[in-house]
Design a protein around this motif. Sequence first.
Motif, short mmCIF file in Angstrom:
data_model
loop_
_atom_site.label_atom_id
_atom_site.label_comp_id
_atom_site.label_asym_id
_atom_site.label_seq_id
_atom_site.Cartn_x
_atom_site.Cartn_y
_atom_site.Cartn_z
N GLU A 26 -63.42 26.47 21.52
CA GLU A 26 -62.73 27.49 20.72
C GLU A 26 -61.24 27.56 21.03
N THR A 71 -57.60 19.64 12.24
CA THR A 71 -57.52 18.57 11.26
C THR A 71 -56.56 17.48 11.71
N ASP A 94 -62.20 21.90 16.22
CA ASP A 94 -61.85 22.46 14.91
C ASP A 94 -60.35 22.29 14.68
N SER A 113 -57.75 25.31 18.67
CA SER A 113 -56.84 25.73 17.59
C SER A 113 -55.64 26.49 18.16
#
Length: 429
Positions: A327, A357, A355, A330
Amino acid sequence: MWHLRGNTTLTPEPYIQSPSHPASQCLSGLGGDLKNTPQNPVTMSTNSPPVTPTPPTSPMSPSTPTPPPTPQHGTTSYAKSIVFMGKGRSPNFVTESTRLPIQLSPGQVLVRVELATICGSDLHTLNGTRTSVHPCVLGHEGSGVVVDSRREGVEAGQRVTWGVCASCDNCLSCSLALGNKCMKLHKCGHTLVTTAPLFGTYSTHTLCLAGTPIVPLPPALTPTLAAPLNCSLATMVHAMAKIPTLPRPGHPGATVALVQGAGMLGVYGCALLREAGFGRVYCSDPNRTRLAKVSDFGGIAVHPEQEDDLIAPDSVDVAFEVCGSKEVMSRGVRALRPGGTYILVGLVHPDSRMDVTAQTIILKCLTITGVHNYTGEHLHSAVNFLARHHHRYPFKSLVGPTYPLSDFRNALEVARSGKFFRVAVNPQL
């Protein structure tokens, strides 16, 4: 190899193969023929006293026993160790006695363990959340005194620490200075007893294999200071080596770091970064008890609830993930400036899908790299760092209560409580 079950019955141990099996021929120079002789380790349950094998008689005089060779490590003939039996087994670990080798193979070093510390990875192994070969002698953090050596430059009586990775120094990975990824790697605390009978630190003795880095300890590094350094500190020294050239001081974002996790890796990381010249070292963690220690090691404590307010986007040169939580990714990417570096250390488990891109990574020109374990060079640097700075930071306070090996189960329970960064085991008590 035989085990004593209870007080009377000898039963063959199923994980030891016959002498013709390949696994029976890889005892690191302790003898490929697994006979019950003083030259080979004999493992026994501590429910019964050690049984000395009957020495063979001379063919010239059958009635006269031939005495075994004299060990070179004092009067102690056996080591006691905590052996992991496997996930789902009951019990999943046992205390076993193993005969010490009478003669070492070239490159081997036998160490009497003075102190070991319980790493979180061992808790994961025992909890079944980390896969490990078994049976194996558990534990990889520790320090001790050499009692026998077949390695040049390592002598009996020296206090030493040793690396978690024993490498071959001949394969492609080793040629690329990646001995920690050796193609023939053996890891301390995670190697089958048939391959390395005493390659773990929850033991009165550790038999370091050839290819294991051995580093002498200066007197100032007491067992409490030295025991944990061959895991978290050496790993963070390796992580620090991944930091690229930084912007010149005075430029926006120069020499600012973010450490995600305030465990052992995190607090060592804070001290390393400050001594490397970083002006601001943020350290984030949801555990407020851990955060309370961050300032002692030069860091700025940040609870995740405050992170967006205290750490501006694009303001950090380098970020270290040392918490094992996916977590945080990001938030780390958000904090990094264009051209920043993200070093991943703690996410060594399957539940680590990130998470983020590829577009974000590309547009910010980020470098993301992983660090797993370390080499002998990093271990040397870790010892030197601690020797120089152990007065400046309260590293000793990171180790909590000490338990004897016979009370290992209680030591585990205290370690699982999370009250201490490390709980210690003294196998000599």
